[in-house]
Design a protein around this motif. Structure first.
Motif, PDB file in Angstrom:
ATOM      1  N   THR A   1      20.604   8.478   0.835  1.00  0.00           N
ATOM      2  CA  THR A   1      21.643   8.444   1.875  1.00  0.00           C
ATOM      3  C   THR A   1      22.711   9.527   1.725  1.00  0.00           C
ATOM      4  OG1 THR A   1      23.039   6.924   0.634  1.00  0.00           O
ATOM      5  CG2 THR A   1      21.373   5.931   2.062  1.00  0.00           C
ATOM      6  N   VAL A   2      22.591  10.350   0.679  1.00  0.00           N
ATOM      7  CA  VAL A   2      23.636  11.372   0.461  1.00  0.00           C
ATOM      8  C   VAL A   2      23.042  12.722   0.046  1.00  0.00           C
ATOM      9  CG1 VAL A   2      25.494   9.770  -0.206  1.00  0.00           C
ATOM     10  CG2 VAL A   2      23.930  10.651  -1.964  1.00  0.00           C
ATOM     11  N   LEU A   3      23.851  13.766   0.249  1.00  0.00           N
ATOM     12  CA  LEU A   3      23.548  15.082  -0.323  1.00  0.00           C
ATOM     13  C   LEU A   3      24.654  15.364  -1.330  1.00  0.00           C
ATOM     14  CD1 LEU A   3      22.814  17.440   2.730  1.00  0.00           C
ATOM     15  CD2 LEU A   3      21.145  16.253   1.288  1.00  0.00           C
ATOM     16  N   VAL A   4      24.268  16.012  -2.425  1.00  0.00           N
ATOM     17  CA  VAL A   4      25.279  16.353  -3.426  1.00  0.00           C
ATOM     18  C   VAL A   4      25.438  17.874  -3.467  1.00  0.00           C
ATOM     19  CG1 VAL A   4      25.916  16.213  -5.867  1.00  0.00           C
ATOM     20  CG2 VAL A   4      24.764  14.279  -4.756  1.00  0.00           C
ATOM     21  N   ILE A   5      26.681  18.307  -3.291  1.00  0.00           N
ATOM     22  CA  ILE A   5      26.997  19.734  -3.280  1.00  0.00           C
ATOM     23  C   ILE A   5      27.780  20.042  -4.563  1.00  0.00           C
ATOM     24  CG2 ILE A   5      27.995  21.628  -1.900  1.00  0.00           C
ATOM     25  CD1 ILE A   5      26.023  19.888  -0.266  1.00  0.00           C
ATOM     26  N   LYS A   6      27.207  20.881  -5.409  1.00  0.00           N
ATOM     27  CA  LYS A   6      27.890  21.264  -6.659  1.00  0.00           C
ATOM     28  C   LYS A   6      28.389  22.694  -6.521  1.00  0.00           C
ATOM     29  CE  LYS A   6      26.313  22.726 -11.078  1.00  0.00           C
ATOM     30  NZ  LYS A   6      25.354  22.615 -12.176  1.00  0.00           N
TER      31      LYS A   6
ATOM     32  N   ALA B   1      19.607  17.732  24.625  1.00  0.00           N
ATOM     33  CA  ALA B   1      20.794  16.870  24.631  1.00  0.00           C
ATOM     34  C   ALA B   1      21.572  17.123  23.354  1.00  0.00           C
ATOM     35  CB  ALA B   1      20.357  15.406  24.709  1.00  0.00           C
ATOM     36  N   VAL B   2      22.778  17.663  23.481  1.00  0.00           N
ATOM     37  CA  VAL B   2      23.560  17.952  22.281  1.00  0.00           C
ATOM     38  C   VAL B   2      24.843  17.120  22.253  1.00  0.00           C
ATOM     39  CG1 VAL B   2      22.710  20.306  21.935  1.00  0.00           C
ATOM     40  CG2 VAL B   2      24.759  19.952  23.291  1.00  0.00           C
ATOM     41  N   SER B   3      25.202  16.737  21.028  1.00  0.00           N
ATOM     42  CA  SER B   3      26.464  16.023  20.849  1.00  0.00           C
ATOM     43  C   SER B   3      27.394  16.873  19.992  1.00  0.00           C
ATOM     44  CB  SER B   3      26.197  14.690  20.136  1.00  0.00           C
ATOM     45  OG  SER B   3      25.658  14.954  18.845  1.00  0.00           O
ATOM     46  N   GLY B   4      26.799  17.853  19.295  1.00  0.00           N
ATOM     47  CA  GLY B   4      27.564  18.666  18.341  1.00  0.00           C
ATOM     48  C   GLY B   4      27.331  18.172  16.922  1.00  0.00           C
ATOM     49  N   GLY B   5      26.604  17.061  16.782  1.00  0.00           N
ATOM     50  CA  GLY B   5      26.264  16.528  15.461  1.00  0.00           C
ATOM     51  C   GLY B   5      25.089  17.283  14.846  1.00  0.00           C
ATOM     52  N   LYS B   6      24.784  16.906  13.594  1.00  0.00           N
ATOM     53  CA  LYS B   6      23.774  17.668  12.830  1.00  0.00           C
ATOM     54  C   LYS B   6      22.373  17.646  13.444  1.00  0.00           C
ATOM     55  CE  LYS B   6      22.226  13.968   9.757  1.00  0.00           C
ATOM     56  NZ  LYS B   6      22.551  12.851  10.660  1.00  0.00           N
ATOM     57  N   ASP B   7      21.953  16.479  13.959  1.00  0.00           N
ATOM     58  CA  ASP B   7      20.595  16.372  14.493  1.00  0.00           C
ATOM     59  C   ASP B   7      20.426  17.237  15.739  1.00  0.00           C
ATOM     60  OD1 ASP B   7      19.664  14.206  12.642  1.00  0.00           O
ATOM     61  OD2 ASP B   7      21.248  13.100  13.640  1.00  0.00           O
ATOM     62  N   SER B   8      21.402  17.142  16.653  1.00  0.00           N
ATOM     63  CA  SER B   8      21.246  17.877  17.907  1.00  0.00           C
ATOM     64  C   SER B   8      21.407  19.384  17.709  1.00  0.00           C
ATOM     65  CB  SER B   8      22.198  17.347  18.973  1.00  0.00           C
ATOM     66  OG  SER B   8      23.535  17.583  18.641  1.00  0.00           O
TER      67      SER B   8
ATOM     68  N   GLU C   1      16.079  11.810   7.723  1.00  0.00           N
ATOM     69  CA  GLU C   1      17.478  12.159   8.002  1.00  0.00           C
ATOM     70  C   GLU C   1      18.074  13.020   6.874  1.00  0.00           C
ATOM     71  OE1 GLU C   1      19.993   8.814   9.041  1.00  0.00           O
ATOM     72  OE2 GLU C   1      21.044  10.188  10.381  1.00  0.00           O
ATOM     73  N   LYS C   2      17.667  12.730   5.641  1.00  0.00           N
ATOM     74  CA  LYS C   2      18.211  13.510   4.513  1.00  0.00           C
ATOM     75  C   LYS C   2      17.794  14.974   4.630  1.00  0.00           C
ATOM     76  CE  LYS C   2      18.709  13.790  -0.432  1.00  0.00           C
ATOM     77  NZ  LYS C   2      19.012  13.044  -1.635  1.00  0.00           N
TER      78      LYS C   2
ATOM     79  N   ILE D   1      30.264  15.021  -1.981  1.00  0.00           N
ATOM     80  CA  ILE D   1      29.158  14.153  -1.581  1.00  0.00           C
ATOM     81  C   ILE D   1      29.215  13.930  -0.067  1.00  0.00           C
ATOM     82  CG2 ILE D   1      28.111  11.859  -1.844  1.00  0.00           C
ATOM     83  CD1 ILE D   1      28.933  11.953  -4.757  1.00  0.00           C
ATOM     84  N   ILE D   2      28.109  14.298   0.598  1.00  0.00           N
ATOM     85  CA  ILE D   2      28.034  14.210   2.062  1.00  0.00           C
ATOM     86  C   ILE D   2      27.102  13.070   2.447  1.00  0.00           C
ATOM     87  CG2 ILE D   2      27.243  15.438   4.127  1.00  0.00           C
ATOM     88  CD1 ILE D   2      27.857  18.040   2.758  1.00  0.00           C
ATOM     89  N   SER D   3      27.515  12.255   3.387  1.00  0.00           N
ATOM     90  CA  SER D   3      26.643  11.181   3.873  1.00  0.00           C
ATOM     91  C   SER D   3      25.614  11.773   4.836  1.00  0.00           C
ATOM     92  CB  SER D   3      27.500  10.147   4.610  1.00  0.00           C
ATOM     93  OG  SER D   3      26.664   9.263   5.301  1.00  0.00           O
ATOM     94  N   VAL D   4      24.368  11.314   4.745  1.00  0.00           N
ATOM     95  CA  VAL D   4      23.356  11.824   5.680  1.00  0.00           C
ATOM     96  C   VAL D   4      23.272  10.951   6.939  1.00  0.00           C
ATOM     97  CG1 VAL D   4      22.019  12.740   3.735  1.00  0.00           C
ATOM     98  CG2 VAL D   4      21.295  10.616   4.805  1.00  0.00           C
ATOM     99  N   VAL D   5      23.971   9.838   6.932  1.00  0.00           N
ATOM    100  CA  VAL D   5      23.925   8.899   8.058  1.00  0.00           C
ATOM    101  C   VAL D   5      24.847   9.383   9.176  1.00  0.00           C
ATOM    102  CG1 VAL D   5      24.417   6.533   8.764  1.00  0.00           C
ATOM    103  CG2 VAL D   5      23.377   6.971   6.541  1.00  0.00           C
ATOM    104  N   SER D   6      24.323   9.391  10.403  1.00  0.00           N
ATOM    105  CA  SER D   6      25.136   9.819  11.545  1.00  0.00           C
ATOM    106  C   SER D   6      26.194   8.777  11.868  1.00  0.00           C
ATOM    107  CB  SER D   6      24.262  10.025  12.771  1.00  0.00           C
ATOM    108  OG  SER D   6      23.340  11.039  12.520  1.00  0.00           O
TER     109      SER D   6
END
Lengths: 63, 310
Positions: free
Chosen positions: A32-37, B52-59, B209-210, A56-61
């Protein structure tokens, strides 16, 4: 080392020898996360030291 | 363990256990998305693809990949559509990210807003009508995207749905006994074809998603994290946590859900294409509907009436 969690906008001081140990201490699932060092994306096996700056960045929108 | 190919530092651990470096990961990601597009015929010659874009990472990831592909292949074109709901502190920020990206890459961005469509931004609609934000967006975003894509002459409408989104949807529909809704999922959506319905394509369908987040970070497409203040996705969040927990203990769970779903999808589509009734067209907006007046027009009338009384 300094650890910044972007999703919750929190900064913490945590000791860990590698990314996997750090995520365990923070109770975070690696899926669920990316780690940036130091501005570089790293994997769970990456070694860490006291001077590293971690983000630490969340990958969840959030939509 | 360094990247097998380049012997440099890895940036991610893939499902296979491989740990590629930045360049190898970007190549792997783009190749896999390209394979999805080819194998499922998501984009064909002379297509006009609305993204369809929202400006988020996926779009922004799918916009970037399809834009670059269109420049290379030169046999289809892309443009972007953004629906601005009017959510202060959220959409205004991601809208800037989308506008900046489109300007930098010379992509035509078409913006449609709730303010123009409904007479007020979502913040005001919620406050004055008491209707939940998710109810409004669940109906309005979908129909506004379809209408905009159709009016702009699009032949396909691309969205940034990824493997995690789809695995969650499949499981949620299964647990709620919504099999007809499940039959509409897949890399290219729809059970029955209708000229008023622009077919939706999901080129990131097989990308976790990761990996999408990692790609967007490495390509500098990732904006600051922001969350919709009205998001009420408690059921989806529970399913997401469940799947991520399973994925950690049993790697490959999400892929397995999608792989088994893809096996039954043709049968599901066939079954519901036969069982579903005739597609009507709303006399007010021409949108496809199973009833007479579509849900969108019913909701628009309800919102406008409540706003007028407030």
């Amino acid at each position: 080392m300094k650890v910044y969690l972007e999703r919750t906008n929190e900064s913490k001081e945590i000791k860990a020898s590698n990314v996997s140990e750090l995520l365990k201490k923070l109770s975070l699932n690696p899926a669920t996360v990316l780690v940036i060092k130091n501005n570089t994306l790293v994997t769970e096996t990456e070694k860490l030291n006291e001077k590293d700056e971690i983000k630490i960045i969340s990958v969840v929108s959030g939509g | 363990m360094p990247c097998k190919r380049c012997k440099t530092s890895p940036v991610i651990t893939l499902q296979s256990g491989n740990q590629p470096c930045k360049n190898c990961f970007i190549k792997y990601f783009e190749k896999k998305v390209g394979k999805t597009i080819r194998e499922h015929k998501l984009v064909e010659k002379n297509d006009k693809v609305a993204i369809a874009v929202s400006g988020g990472k996926d779009s922004l990831t799918i916009l970037s990949i399809l834009h670059n592909l269109s420049l290379r292949k030169k046999d289809f074109e892309v443009f972007a559509i953004l629906i601005d709901e009017g959510i202060s502190g959220y959409r205004d920020k991601t809208r800037i990210d989308a506008e900046e990206f489109c300007k930098k890459n010379d992509i035509k961005l078409n913006v449609f807003s709730y303010k123009d469509e409904l007479g007020a931004p979502l913040d005001e609609i919620i406050k004055k009508t008491g209707i939940s934000g998710c109810t409004v967006c669940g109906i309005m975003r979908r129909s506004m995207l379809n209408i905009a894509a159709r009016k702009l002459g699009a032949t396909k409408l691309a969205t940034g749905h990824n493997l995690d989104d789809e695995a969650q949807s499949v499981l949620m529909n299964y647990m709620r006994n919504n099999m007809e809704v499940t039959a509409r999922l897949g890399p290219i959506t729809g059970i029955k074809r209708d000229k008023q319905f622009i077919r939706r394509i999901k080129p990131l369908y097989f990308m976790p998603e990761k990996e999408v987040t990692a790609y967007s970070f490495l390509k500098e497409l990732l904006g600051k994290y922001s969350e919709c203040p009205y998001a009420d996705q408690s059921y989806r969040n529970d399913v997401r946590d469940l799947l991520n927990g399973f994925e950690q203990k049993h790697p490959g769970t999400k892929y397995a859900i999608i792989a088994s779903f893809m096996e039954i999808l043709p049968t599901l589509k066939e079954k519901y294409a036969q069982e579903s009734g005739k597609i009507n067209h709303c006399p007010k907006c021409e949108e496809p509907t199973s009833g007479i007046i579509c849900k969108r027009c019913q909701l628009v009338a309800q919102i406008k009436e409540k706003l007028a009384k407030s």
